[in-house]
Each structure stands twice: as C-alpha cells, then as structure tokens.
Design an enzyme around this catalytic site. Structure first.
Site, short mmCIF file in Angstrom:
data_model
loop_
_atom_site.label_atom_id
_atom_site.label_comp_id
_atom_site.label_asym_id
_atom_site.label_seq_id
_atom_site.Cartn_x
_atom_site.Cartn_y
_atom_site.Cartn_z
N GLU A 10 3.05 0.36 3.12
CA GLU A 10 2.61 -0.63 4.09
C GLU A 10 2.60 -1.99 3.37
O GLU A 10 1.84 -2.19 2.42
CB GLU A 10 1.22 -0.30 4.62
CG GLU A 10 1.21 0.95 5.49
CD GLU A 10 -0.19 1.36 5.96
OE1 GLU A 10 -0.33 1.78 7.10
OE2 GLU A 10 -1.15 1.27 5.15
N HIS A 16 0.83 -1.20 0.00
CA HIS A 16 0.00 0.00 0.00
C HIS A 16 0.87 1.25 0.00
O HIS A 16 1.47 1.60 1.01
CB HIS A 16 -0.92 -0.04 1.24
CG HIS A 16 -1.91 1.07 1.30
ND1 HIS A 16 -2.09 1.87 2.40
CD2 HIS A 16 -2.77 1.53 0.36
CE1 HIS A 16 -3.03 2.75 2.15
NE2 HIS A 16 -3.46 2.58 0.92
N1 NAD Z 1 -5.59 7.44 -4.86
C1 NAD Z 1 -5.09 7.19 -3.66
O1 NAD Z 1 -4.91 8.09 -2.84
C2 NAD Z 1 -4.68 5.79 -3.30
C3 NAD Z 1 -3.76 5.59 -2.26
C4 NAD Z 1 -3.33 4.29 -1.97
C5 NAD Z 1 -3.84 3.22 -2.68
N2 NAD Z 1 -4.77 3.43 -3.67
C6 NAD Z 1 -5.25 2.26 -4.42
O2 NAD Z 1 -4.59 2.21 -5.67
C7 NAD Z 1 -5.45 1.65 -6.67
C8 NAD Z 1 -5.55 2.60 -7.83
O3 NAD Z 1 -6.05 3.84 -7.38
P1 NAD Z 1 -5.91 5.17 -8.25
O4 NAD Z 1 -6.32 6.29 -7.38
O5 NAD Z 1 -4.57 5.19 -8.93
O6 NAD Z 1 -7.04 4.91 -9.35
P2 NAD Z 1 -7.26 5.62 -10.76
O7 NAD Z 1 -8.72 5.60 -11.00
O8 NAD Z 1 -6.53 6.92 -10.82
O9 NAD Z 1 -6.52 4.64 -11.80
C9 NAD Z 1 -6.93 3.33 -12.06
C10 NAD Z 1 -6.37 2.93 -13.41
O10 NAD Z 1 -6.68 1.54 -13.65
C11 NAD Z 1 -6.88 1.40 -15.02
N3 NAD Z 1 -7.61 0.18 -15.30
C12 NAD Z 1 -8.89 -0.12 -15.02
N4 NAD Z 1 -9.20 -1.35 -15.46
C13 NAD Z 1 -8.09 -1.87 -16.01
C14 NAD Z 1 -7.79 -3.10 -16.64
N5 NAD Z 1 -8.70 -4.05 -16.79
N6 NAD Z 1 -6.53 -3.28 -17.10
C15 NAD Z 1 -5.61 -2.31 -16.98
N7 NAD Z 1 -5.83 -1.12 -16.38
C16 NAD Z 1 -7.07 -0.90 -15.91
C17 NAD Z 1 -7.64 2.63 -15.42
O11 NAD Z 1 -7.58 2.87 -16.84
C18 NAD Z 1 -6.96 3.72 -14.59
O12 NAD Z 1 -5.90 4.32 -15.32
C19 NAD Z 1 -6.77 1.35 -5.95
O13 NAD Z 1 -6.77 0.01 -5.55
C20 NAD Z 1 -6.72 2.28 -4.74
O14 NAD Z 1 -7.46 1.75 -3.64
C21 NAD Z 1 -5.18 4.70 -4.01
#
Ligand code: NAD
Length: 283
Positions: free
Chosen positions: A150, A138
């Site tokens: 994490e 994480h």
């Molecule tokens: N944003 C935050 O602050 C944060 C912090 C820690 C962890 N996370 C975790 O990280 C992960 C991503 O979050 P994010 O904020 O970057 O999301 P986001 O919405 O910015 O990006 C997600 C990406 O996944 C891609 N995607 C979706 N389906 C796909 C597929 N089948 N194949 C390939 N790519 C695909 C999308 O095109 C998009 O670019 C989540 O699990 C979230 O819980 C987010």
C-alpha cells in the site's frame, strides 16, 4: 534502483531479500549485528526451501542471498541509495529520529519511505528537509509471500515521489496500490477490521459460535482463515491493540474491542504463541 532498508526485523529482512530476488542492489541496516545475522540465516532458510522444492535454481538463490549487503553503520548503508525503506520498531519518536538521520546521510534526491502500519508519513516527514520525497510503503507479512504494497501519499508527498514509490514496489516484485489520503488502517486493515468487528458482534450477540463464523467465512467468502483463526495466528494481543488504537483514534464505537476478545487477552490466551486463544494448539 539502489535500495537501503533500515531495520532487519521480520519486515525489513524480507523486504531486502525480496528486492534482491528481483535483482535490486540492496543494503540492509540494523543497529544490532545479531539481528543482521538472524535476518541472513532466516532468509537463507526461506530461499533454500525454494531451491529444495525446485522453484529456484541454486545459482539464482546464491545470487539473491549475496545481493543483500549488510551494515550496522547507517551512513554506509544509505551512501549510494536512491531509495530508502525504513522498517524499525513501530515507535514514533524512533522513526522521527531515524528520518532526521536519513535526511542528513542519504543522497538529496533519495526517496525516504516508511513501512509503518499505523503512522501516516506526515507525522514523520516534517523532521526532514524533503517532506515531498517522503511516503508510506506498507508491505505485508511475510513479504516473501504477500504480493501487496500500500503506497500512501501524505499531504506533502509529490507526484514524482508517488510514481517512484509505485515503480520501486514493482521493481521489488510486489503489486502496489495507491492510497491518496492518509487514513488509519489504510485499505486492507480497514476492510479486515470492519469484517472482524462484524464477526465479533455476531459472537457477542450469541448469533453463532466462533468456529461456525470461521467456517462460514472460510467456505462462503473463500478467505484462507476466518477472523478468529487469523486472530490466533497473528496474536490476539495484536488484534486487540489494533482495535483499541482504531477506537481511540477515531472515537468510533464500531471499533470498540469485543468484551470476549478483551477477556482472552486479560487471561493471557493470545493464540498460537501461548498455545491457546480461540482454539487450542499442541505445544
Ligand atoms: N510485522 C508485521 O506484520 C508488519 C506488517 C506491516 C508493517 N509492519 C511495520 O514494519 C515495521 C517493522 O516491524 P517488524 O515487525 O519488522 O519489527 P521487528 O521488531 O521485527 O524489527 C524491528 C527492527 O528494527 C531494529 N531497530 C530498532 N531501532 C533501530 C535503530 N535505531 N536503528 C536501526 N535499527 C533499529 C531492531 O533491531 C529490529 O531488528 C513497523 O513499523 C511495523 O508497524 C509490520
């Protein structure tokens, strides 16, 4: 380490870039070419700002930028990887289908890590033939700034995988902490939720106004932002949904969302992104 990052959104794009800054060979995959393009240009902006500020040499910047290879083909992206970090949307079925695909396409010895904020790896790893090589990693937003990962082991994660995840985080230039049990909220969000919940309790009980609570936390605990300012920054809908998730999954009254927070969300006052939350922002 040969790294592949799956999903080029806010997190994946910067995880890949941070790794390349540390000299790691990295492939970034997204099913959307437009998203890969957006990731590249956003990363270029961040890296070039470092060059302008004299924090990074121009040749090192170019090396870091060209160190992120891109592909819309998942099989190509993972073909040489011994470590894969998944960062697609926070959707369990999507993550399970990606892990099933990764299990087929990635080298048998590759570790498969998920950057999920809420889903323990045990909810995902059972679709693979290598649950012992699956783990949560994480990262924190923005990854280019926030120096923490994490590492959360699931019930089937092996000691070797834990070691590999800890050393992968270090190679990416980030400090890992190990969480031995899957637990909602891991460490940071657990502590943040507890502190934020107390702040809302004080507000709801009329003990102090939100501005004074923020000032107290900022000046007295040295947090860069108090809980209400931070809520506006992240989006009050995000804060509200995280609390609702914790409340529903634990049944613990401590996590029940504050009525005043709920009222803000229902009124569409979500913080910076809507121009108003606890505070007002110039458009
Ligand atoms: N944003 C935050 O602050 C944060 C912090 C820690 C962890 N996370 C975790 O990280 C992960 C991503 O979050 P994010 O904020 O970057 O999301 P986001 O919405 O910015 O990006 C997600 C990406 O996944 C891609 N995607 C979706 N389906 C796909 C597929 N089948 N194949 C390939 N790519 C695909 C999308 O095109 C998009 O670019 C989540 O699990 C979230 O819980 C987010």
């Amino acid at each position: 380490m040969n790294l592949a990052v799956i999903g080029a959104g806010s997190m994946g794009a910067q995880i890949a870039q941070q790794a390349a800054l540390g000299g790691v060979d990295v492939f970034l995959h997204d099913k959307s070419a437009a998203q890969l393009e957006k990731a590249r240009s956003s990363n270029r902006g961040h890296i070039m700002r470092r060059v302008e500020k004299g924090k990074l040499a121009a040749d090192e910047a170019e090396k870091a930028l060209s160190g992120v290879h891109e592909s819309t083909d998942l099989t190509e992206a993972v073909s040489r990887a011994d470590f894969v970090i998944e960062a697609v949307f926070e959707d369990l079925e999507l993550k399970r289908s990606i892990f099933a695909e990764l299990d087929r396409a990635a080298l048998p010895e590759a570790v498969l890590a998920s950057n999920s904020s809420t889903m323990g790896i045990s909810k995902i790893a059972d679709v693979t033939s290598r649950p012992e090589r699956c783990v949560n990693m994480h990262f924190f937003y923005p990854v280019l700034v926030m120096d923490l990962v994490e590492v959360v082991r699931g019930p089937q994660t092996s000691d070797e995988t834990v070691e590999r995840a800890m050393s992968a985080a270090r190679e990416i230039g980030r400090t890992p902490v190990l969480i031995n049990k899957e637990i909602d909220g891991f460490i940071v969000n657990r502590i943040l939720h507890a502190a934020t919940q107390e702040a809302y309790r004080l507000l709801d009980a009329g003990v102090a106004g939100f501005e004074d609570i923020d000032t107290a936390v900022e000046k007295g605990l040295n947090w860069p932002m108090g809980p209400f300012r931070l809520g506006d920054f992240s989006g009050l809908d995000v804060t509200y949904n995280a609390r609702l998730h914790m409340y529903r999954s634990t049944g613990d009254e401590r996590f029940r969302p504050s009525p005043q927070l709920e009222a803000k969300v229902k009124a569409g006052k979500l913080g910076r992104k809507t121009g108003e939350g606890w505070y007002r922002y110039a458009k």
